[in-house]
Design an enzyme around this catalytic site. Structure first.
Site, mmCIF file in Angstrom:
data_model
loop_
_atom_site.group_PDB
_atom_site.id
_atom_site.type_symbol
_atom_site.label_atom_id
_atom_site.label_comp_id
_atom_site.label_asym_id
_atom_site.label_seq_id
_atom_site.Cartn_x
_atom_site.Cartn_y
_atom_site.Cartn_z
ATOM 1 N N GLU A 54 16.930 43.878 3.391
ATOM 2 C CA GLU A 54 16.052 44.344 2.325
ATOM 3 C C GLU A 54 14.669 44.705 2.887
ATOM 4 O O GLU A 54 14.090 43.962 3.663
ATOM 5 C CB GLU A 54 15.912 43.251 1.261
ATOM 6 C CG GLU A 54 15.089 43.676 0.064
ATOM 7 C CD GLU A 54 14.948 42.566 -0.970
ATOM 8 O OE1 GLU A 54 14.646 42.876 -2.141
ATOM 9 O OE2 GLU A 54 15.144 41.382 -0.612
ATOM 10 N N LYS B 170 17.305 48.356 -7.046
ATOM 11 C CA LYS B 170 17.547 46.941 -7.327
ATOM 12 C C LYS B 170 17.551 46.676 -8.841
ATOM 13 O O LYS B 170 16.555 46.895 -9.528
ATOM 14 C CB LYS B 170 16.469 46.114 -6.637
ATOM 15 C CG LYS B 170 16.663 44.613 -6.667
ATOM 16 C CD LYS B 170 15.595 43.971 -5.796
ATOM 17 C CE LYS B 170 15.721 42.463 -5.698
ATOM 18 N NZ LYS B 170 14.711 41.894 -4.777
ATOM 19 N N CYS C 281 19.636 41.955 -2.856
ATOM 20 C CA CYS C 281 19.069 40.602 -2.892
ATOM 21 C C CYS C 281 19.365 39.826 -4.179
ATOM 22 O O CYS C 281 20.446 39.302 -4.363
ATOM 23 C CB CYS C 281 17.567 40.652 -2.620
ATOM 24 S SG CYS C 281 16.871 39.027 -2.152
#
Length: 361
Positions: free
Chosen positions: A115, A190, A227
């Site tokens: 990330e 994300k 994540c």
């Protein structure tokens, strides 16, 4: 600290280790790949760990094996966080180029970085203006241009998680996908943002607005669950429903935020959704000074891969840069799906009705 995997390996006898491996990894033998001597030499020279493992599918009568190699890179930053941004980024580029070169020499065809790999993970500082020049366009930003050359040179699909600045100046936590010709083919933003402790990512950017894209590359159908999205089972589910064979989970996470279940979530997602999952976490300690107060964040690496049948690789080191190479057969996705029948018995229609009632009472 060494990886948990090595601690256990070095303390059990041969028979004990077989039993442990069978229960913990899903197989008595971790099926280590025989890597080139040049690979081992370059890893010593570049001061990064390299490890390789394989997952085997049954031989079929009507389908040929669909074998490829994946590469995961975990790494620390290079320069202190108070150095000029261009110098920080260029130093990371230089480090990563060497590791990608080694991955290419081992015939890696799809590679994923961690990330926001081009920068320190400054999102814990509460500052924004100081770091704004790390944000870049997805299509023609410096990291995409840098990786496009390598992707074309090595005929490799590369996933590049970055801090994106769009045409309207908005920031996003984004994974850019570059194909084997060096062309930008799309991105994922994300979906789930943490607001835990000093990490308040909603202060920097909004939750993703691109849904759950799956990229049909030359080597396989891939997706990216960035994540914090790994904590949400439905996020994993949607990538599977959209046809993913491999889902990458690039992360930047510290021990206080879930190291105890780092090895569980992506593994259960692989089992539940009949695809491979690839978990990549950064390493190293990053220091920031905010009004003369020092913030320190240490990341624990431990990158690993899980197969659809629940078997997983050992993790990389907790504190060293590393390259994990995994050889797999994508036929295993359908073989496991046919064997366990989770898709057939999923009852999504029932859940959909219940969710709709909750949302629209």
């Amino acid at each position: 600290m060494d990886s948990l995997d090595n601690i256990i390996k070095n303390r059990l006898n041969k028979d004990q280790l077989k039993q442990f491996n069978k229960i913990y990894y899903g197989t008595e033998d971790n099926c280590e790949l025989e890597l080139k001597e040049s690979t081992k030499a370059e890893s010593v020279k570049g001061n990064f760990e390299v490890a390789g493992y394989s997952f085997i599918a049954k031989k079929e009568e009507l389908r040929k094996p669909n074998v490829l190699r994946l590469g995961l890179i975990q790494h620390s930053i290079v320069l202190p966080t108070d150095k000029p941004i261009s110098e920080q980024r260029q130093a990371i580029f230089k480090k990563i180029e060497k590791i990608i070169e080694v991955a290419a020499s081992e015939d890696v065809r799809i590679l994923c970085l961690q990330e926001t790999w081009t920068m320190p993970f400054f999102l814990c500082t509460g500052e924004k203006e100081k770091w704004e020049e790390f944000a870049e366009p997805a299509i023609n930003g410096p990291s995409t241009l840098f990786l496009s050359k390598l992707a074309k040179q090595y005929e490799m699909v590369i996933i590049s998680p970055i801090l994106e600045r769009d045409e309207d100046g908005k920031w996003w936590n984004t994974a850019v996908v570059i194909d084997e010709k060096g062309d930008y083919i799309g991105k994922h933003r994300k979906n789930h943002l943490p607001s835990v402790g000093s990490y308040s990512e909603t202060s920097y950017y909004a939750p993703g607005n691109l849904g759950h894209p799956v990229f049909d590359t030359k080597y396989g159908k891939i997706a990216v669950n960035i994540c914090y999205g790994r904590h949400h089972a439905l996020n994993w589910l949607m990538f599977g429903l959209n046809g993913a064979q491999i889902v990458f989970n690039p992360a930047a996470t510290i021990a206080e935020f879930g190291e105890t279940f780092w090895g569980i979530e992506a593994r259960t997602a692989a089992i539940a959704n009949h695809y491979f999952t690839c978990s990549i976490n950064r390493v190293g300690t990053e220091e920031y000074f905010i009004n003369k107060d020092k913030k320190v964040r240490t990341y624990y690496g431990s990158s690993y891969v899980t197969a659809p049948n629940g078997c997983r690789t050992p993790g990389l080191s907790k504190d060293r840069d590393g390259l994990l190479i995994v050889e797999l057969d994508l036929n295993l996705c359908r073989q496991v799906r046919d064997q366990w029948g989770f898709n057939m018995t999923s009852r999504l229609d029932v859940y959909a009705k219940s969710i709709e009632k909750k949302l629209c009472p």
